[in-house]
Design a protein around this motif. Structure first.
Motif, PDB file in Angstrom:
ATOM      1  N   LYS A  77       0.655  -1.317   0.060  1.00 45.35           N
ATOM      2  CA  LYS A  77      -0.118  -0.109  -0.276  1.00 45.35           C
ATOM      3  C   LYS A  77       0.451   1.461  -0.145  1.00 45.35           C
ATOM      4  CE  LYS A  77      -3.693  -2.148   0.056  1.00 45.35           C
ATOM      5  NZ  LYS A  77      -4.643  -1.693  -1.378  1.00 45.35           N
ATOM      6  N   LEU A  78       0.684   2.472  -0.557  1.00 47.09           N
ATOM      7  CA  LEU A  78       1.583   2.946  -1.175  1.00 47.09           C
ATOM      8  C   LEU A  78       1.502   4.254   0.432  1.00 47.09           C
ATOM      9  CD1 LEU A  78      -0.446   4.883  -3.728  1.00 47.09           C
ATOM     10  CD2 LEU A  78       1.752   4.188  -3.788  1.00 47.09           C
ATOM     11  N   ASP A 132      -3.550   6.082  -3.905  1.00 48.28           N
ATOM     12  CA  ASP A 132      -4.927   4.849  -3.234  1.00 48.28           C
ATOM     13  C   ASP A 132      -5.340   5.128  -1.699  1.00 48.28           C
ATOM     14  OD1 ASP A 132      -3.072   3.749  -1.261  1.00 48.28           O
ATOM     15  OD2 ASP A 132      -2.171   2.337  -1.946  1.00 48.28           O
ATOM     16  N   GLU A 133      -5.674   3.987  -1.310  1.00 54.88           N
ATOM     17  CA  GLU A 133      -7.201   4.497  -0.438  1.00 54.88           C
ATOM     18  C   GLU A 133      -6.242   4.634   1.255  1.00 54.88           C
ATOM     19  OE1 GLU A 133      -6.510  -0.371  -0.396  1.00 54.88           O
ATOM     20  OE2 GLU A 133      -6.849   1.430  -1.735  1.00 54.88           O
ATOM     21  N   THR A 134      -5.112   4.546   0.765  1.00 51.17           N
ATOM     22  CA  THR A 134      -3.948   4.345   2.667  1.00 51.17           C
ATOM     23  C   THR A 134      -3.554   5.644   2.064  1.00 51.17           C
ATOM     24  OG1 THR A 134      -2.328   3.548   1.238  1.00 51.17           O
ATOM     25  CG2 THR A 134      -4.008   2.563   2.234  1.00 51.17           C
ATOM     26  N   VAL A 180     -12.293   5.703  -2.047  1.00 50.47           N
ATOM     27  CA  VAL A 180     -11.615   6.578  -1.115  1.00 50.47           C
ATOM     28  C   VAL A 180     -12.606   6.998   0.106  1.00 50.47           C
ATOM     29  CG1 VAL A 180     -10.299   8.999  -0.631  1.00 50.47           C
ATOM     30  CG2 VAL A 180      -9.798   7.500  -3.340  1.00 50.47           C
ATOM     31  N   MET A 181     -11.855   6.707   1.500  1.00 45.66           N
ATOM     32  CA  MET A 181     -13.019   6.911   2.631  1.00 45.66           C
ATOM     33  C   MET A 181     -13.920   8.911   2.042  1.00 45.66           C
ATOM     34  SD  MET A 181     -12.231   7.620   6.609  1.00 45.66           S
ATOM     35  CE  MET A 181     -10.713   8.697   5.797  1.00 45.66           C
ATOM     36  N   GLU A 182     -15.178   8.270   1.664  1.00 41.16           N
ATOM     37  CA  GLU A 182     -15.833   9.612   1.521  1.00 41.16           C
ATOM     38  C   GLU A 182     -16.072  10.754   2.511  1.00 41.16           C
ATOM     39  OE1 GLU A 182     -18.877   8.555   0.058  1.00 41.16           O
ATOM     40  OE2 GLU A 182     -19.010   7.778  -1.470  1.00 41.16           O
ATOM     41  N   ASP A 183     -16.018   9.866   4.058  1.00 43.39           N
ATOM     42  CA  ASP A 183     -16.260  11.120   5.045  1.00 43.39           C
ATOM     43  C   ASP A 183     -14.467  10.997   5.873  1.00 43.39           C
ATOM     44  OD1 ASP A 183     -17.254  12.310   7.520  1.00 43.39           O
ATOM     45  OD2 ASP A 183     -16.831   9.855   9.085  1.00 43.39           O
ATOM     46  N   CYS A 184     -14.305  12.672   5.613  1.00 45.01           N
ATOM     47  CA  CYS A 184     -13.193  13.472   6.071  1.00 45.01           C
ATOM     48  C   CYS A 184     -13.438  14.561   6.526  1.00 45.01           C
ATOM     49  CB  CYS A 184     -12.239  13.682   4.600  1.00 45.01           C
ATOM     50  SG  CYS A 184     -13.422  15.336   3.567  1.00 45.01           S
ATOM     51  N   LYS A 185     -12.673  14.141   8.407  1.00 41.50           N
ATOM     52  CA  LYS A 185     -12.843  15.451   8.894  1.00 41.50           C
ATOM     53  C   LYS A 185     -12.419  17.095   8.449  1.00 41.50           C
ATOM     54  CE  LYS A 185      -9.159  14.385  12.416  1.00 41.50           C
ATOM     55  NZ  LYS A 185      -9.290  14.401  13.632  1.00 41.50           N
ATOM     56  N   GLU A 206      -2.289  20.225  10.021  1.00 43.95           N
ATOM     57  CA  GLU A 206      -2.795  19.574  10.380  1.00 43.95           C
ATOM     58  C   GLU A 206      -1.951  18.425   9.257  1.00 43.95           C
ATOM     59  OE1 GLU A 206      -6.142  18.170  12.949  1.00 43.95           O
ATOM     60  OE2 GLU A 206      -6.927  20.458  12.390  1.00 43.95           O
ATOM     61  N   LEU A 207      -2.212  19.118   8.132  1.00 46.99           N
ATOM     62  CA  LEU A 207      -1.310  18.717   7.084  1.00 46.99           C
ATOM     63  C   LEU A 207      -0.254  17.862   6.538  1.00 46.99           C
ATOM     64  CD1 LEU A 207      -3.928  20.539   4.657  1.00 46.99           C
ATOM     65  CD2 LEU A 207      -4.431  18.755   5.707  1.00 46.99           C
ATOM     66  N   ARG A 208       0.045  16.421   6.281  1.00 49.19           N
ATOM     67  CA  ARG A 208       0.735  15.835   5.800  1.00 49.19           C
ATOM     68  C   ARG A 208       1.516  15.031   4.691  1.00 49.19           C
ATOM     69  NH1 ARG A 208       1.186  18.247  10.314  1.00 49.19           N
ATOM     70  NH2 ARG A 208       1.487  18.112  12.630  1.00 49.19           N
ATOM     71  N   ASP A 209       2.589  15.461   4.651  1.00 52.53           N
ATOM     72  CA  ASP A 209       2.596  15.244   3.099  1.00 52.53           C
ATOM     73  C   ASP A 209       1.840  12.819   3.612  1.00 52.53           C
ATOM     74  OD1 ASP A 209       4.653  13.919   0.764  1.00 52.53           O
ATOM     75  OD2 ASP A 209       5.396  12.491   1.834  1.00 52.53           O
ATOM     76  N   GLY A 210       1.100  13.251   1.433  1.00 49.50           N
ATOM     77  CA  GLY A 210       0.743  11.942   0.981  1.00 49.50           C
ATOM     78  C   GLY A 210      -0.643  12.001   1.566  1.00 49.50           C
ATOM     79  N   ASP A 211      -1.456  12.812   2.368  1.00 46.95           N
ATOM     80  CA  ASP A 211      -2.754  13.197   2.445  1.00 46.95           C
ATOM     81  C   ASP A 211      -4.221  13.023   1.869  1.00 46.95           C
ATOM     82  OD1 ASP A 211      -2.167  12.770   5.075  1.00 46.95           O
ATOM     83  OD2 ASP A 211      -2.470  14.813   5.706  1.00 46.95           O
ATOM     84  N   ILE A 212      -5.001  12.512   1.611  1.00 46.60           N
ATOM     85  CA  ILE A 212      -6.018  12.380   0.730  1.00 46.60           C
ATOM     86  C   ILE A 212      -6.992  12.880   1.042  1.00 46.60           C
ATOM     87  CG2 ILE A 212      -4.334  10.137  -1.274  1.00 46.60           C
ATOM     88  CD1 ILE A 212      -6.112   8.117  -0.101  1.00 46.60           C
ATOM     89  N   ASN A 213      -7.959  12.926   0.324  1.00 44.43           N
ATOM     90  CA  ASN A 213      -9.286  13.200   0.375  1.00 44.43           C
ATOM     91  C   ASN A 213      -9.384  14.800   1.754  1.00 44.43           C
ATOM     92  OD1 ASN A 213     -11.811  13.719   0.155  1.00 44.43           O
ATOM     93  ND2 ASN A 213     -12.138  11.619   1.259  1.00 44.43           N
ATOM     94  N   VAL A 214      -8.889  15.442   1.339  1.00 40.80           N
ATOM     95  CA  VAL A 214      -8.512  16.884   2.618  1.00 40.80           C
ATOM     96  C   VAL A 214      -9.579  17.285   2.014  1.00 40.80           C
ATOM     97  CG1 VAL A 214      -6.895  18.100   3.454  1.00 40.80           C
ATOM     98  CG2 VAL A 214      -5.977  16.371   2.978  1.00 40.80           C
ATOM     99  N   HIS A 215      -9.717  17.707   3.325  1.00 38.06           N
ATOM    100  CA  HIS A 215     -11.122  18.854   3.057  1.00 38.06           C
ATOM    101  C   HIS A 215     -10.332  20.182   4.668  1.00 38.06           C
ATOM    102  CE1 HIS A 215     -15.734  20.673   5.205  1.00 38.06           C
ATOM    103  NE2 HIS A 215     -14.445  21.167   4.392  1.00 38.06           N
ATOM    104  N   THR A 216      -9.667  21.064   3.952  1.00 42.41           N
ATOM    105  CA  THR A 216     -10.305  22.237   4.562  1.00 42.41           C
ATOM    106  C   THR A 216     -10.203  23.672   4.036  1.00 42.41           C
ATOM    107  OG1 THR A 216      -7.736  23.628   5.483  1.00 42.41           O
ATOM    108  CG2 THR A 216      -7.777  22.511   3.338  1.00 42.41           C
ATOM    109  N   GLN A 217     -10.313  24.808   4.653  1.00 48.52           N
ATOM    110  CA  GLN A 217     -10.703  26.139   4.381  1.00 48.52           C
ATOM    111  C   GLN A 217      -9.408  27.519   4.610  1.00 48.52           C
ATOM    112  OE1 GLN A 217     -13.827  26.424   7.199  1.00 48.52           O
ATOM    113  NE2 GLN A 217     -15.471  25.810   5.648  1.00 48.52           N
ATOM    114  N   PHE A 218      -9.538  28.211   3.541  1.00 51.97           N
ATOM    115  CA  PHE A 218      -8.426  29.243   4.171  1.00 51.97           C
ATOM    116  C   PHE A 218      -8.893  30.516   3.438  1.00 51.97           C
ATOM    117  CE2 PHE A 218      -7.092  25.758   1.399  1.00 51.97           C
ATOM    118  CZ  PHE A 218      -7.143  26.689  -0.527  1.00 51.97           C
TER     119      PHE A 218
END
Length: 421
Positions: free
Chosen positions: A60-61, A101-103, A155-160, A166-178
């Protein structure tokens, strides 16, 4: 069979379709080890010699590690660009991009044209992992087999909602505001030709971060506060960068996010981060590391070189430069501070020509390093720049550096006040 070779012989035999005597394998393996060939490389060499093929290890990635060989991955191509590089004085076309991938998501380089496009779901065997800017990068080499699949990556649909810090290298399905502080539109070469992408600096209440948008959304304008869903994070030069593509949902917010710049961050807090963009620190110079002072760079790629030899372009014409690599400590932690020639001159009053004169008079470039030590060792400095974390520790490459106006005596009085109060 000698017991220390038993597991390695069995591993080699499992990859073969024909029977090879154990004694022959041991003799060949011993010979390679005597020539100081690494064990894993020796085993791969013998498997190839005997006409076998290694079985790829499924990964897995999020689990891939720098230095791994012969791995099998399945993922979706998120982006892909085409670039021309010079390798040993010869031009070669490479294809680089991001796969997820999903990870997790990871960068990749394809050394051949596998006719990949964004959205393709692929299975890759006999890939390997290299170190790229202190991050694992997957490589599709001459032995790699790439197969396009009809399945989809789930990919997991529910993302907080996450803060930028808090963001890190490799994060997917990211939800953020700026809020968008500035924008720069530039062109890159893709496999389908030139394409415009948007580079921006984003910020929430206390953190700045670079953003790359592969699609130009009307909501992406300076001053807009936006909500982003299904983005991904890819580090560039050690700093996490938020990426927006065709699958990302970008919405303009009704409320405005206010960014409040902090005067200085504690190094102890920075150690906990994956990387940081445009931050300020303050501390005392504890030591000057080797490689400071006068240095030589490749005239082609600007890498630091020794004796006119570049590891990419081999024998080259060198150009003189100057830098400082110092350890700075603020009492909560320490990191390596890198200052270029401009900032070296600013805080030491020493330009390249003057440094070369010092080296000639003393018949040693070490004299320049010693001069820098005399001028700044133990003194307190503030610096601004980007922080990255890698194999050699935490580094801040400064865009500016200065001596704070506040004196040591004033700082001591404040400290005494806090202790007694």
């Amino acid at each position: 069979m000698q017991i220390e070779f038993a597991p390695h012989v069995e591993e080699i035999k499992r990859a073969l379709d024909n029977e090879i005597e154990d004694s022959n394998i041991i003799a060949d393996l011993k010979k390679l080890l005597e020539y100081r060939v690494p064990l894993n490389e020796a085993k791969r060499s013998l498997i190839k010699k005997y006409g076998g093929s290694e079985k790829s290890t499924v990964r897995k990635l999020k689990d891939i590690q720098i230095g791994e060989h012969n791995i099998e991955i399945t993922g979706q191509v998120v982006e892909i660009t085409r670039k021309t590089v010079t390798i040993k004085n010869s031009e070669k076309i490479l294809f680089s991009g991001v796969i997820c991938d999903e990870t997790s998501s990871r960068s990749f380089t394809a050394w051949s044209d596998f006719n990949l496009n964004p959205g393709d779901v692929i299975s890759v065997t006999q890939a390997y992992v290299r170190n790229w800017q202190e991050r694992p990068e997957i490589n599709f080499g001459p032995r790699s087999k790439v197969t396009k699949l009809t399945t989809k990556i789930q990919v997991m649909e529910d993302c907080k909602l996450k803060k930028l810090a808090e963001l890190r290298d490799g994060d997917i399905n990211v939800h953020t505001q700026f809020i968008i502080l500035n924008i720069d539109i530039h062109e890159i070469n893709t496999k389908d030709g030139s394409k415009k992408i948007l580079g921006a600096i984003a910020a929430d209440e206390d953190t700045k971060l670079p953003v790359t948008a592969w699609v130009l959304s009307p909501a992406l304008e300076v001053g807009n506060s936006i909500d982003v869903k299904n983005a991904y994070v890819r580090s560039f030069r050690g700093v996490p960068t938020l990426n927006i593509n065709e699958s990302t949902i970008v919405t303009k917010l009704g409320n405005k996010i206010e960014y409040m710049e902090k005067e200085g961050l504690k190094i102890g807090d920075l150690i906990m981060k994956d990387g940081a963009y445009d931050i300020m620190i303050e501390g005392n110079i504890l030591s000057i590391r080797p490689g400071s002072g006068l240095i030589a760079r490749c005239s082609e790629c600007s890498r630091v070189i020794q004796k006119g030899m570049c590891r990419v372009h081999e024998k080259v014409h060198e150009k003189s430069d100057m830098r400082i690599k110092a350890i700075i400590d603020d009492g909560t932690g320490a990191l390596t501070l890198v200052l270029d020639s401009r900032l070296t001159q600013k805080i030491c009053g020493l330009n390249i020509e003057e440094a070369q004169k010092i080296a000639r008079i003393n018949m040693s470039q070490r004299a320049v390093e010693d001069d820098i030590k005399r001028k700044i060792l133990g003194r307190r400095f503030a610096a601004r720049g980007n922080m990255s974390k890698g194999e050699f520790g935490i580094t801040l490459v400064a865009s500016d550096a200065w001596e704070p106006a506040q004196t040591i005596q004033e700082q001591a009085q404040k400290l005494i006040g806090r202790i007694t109060g």
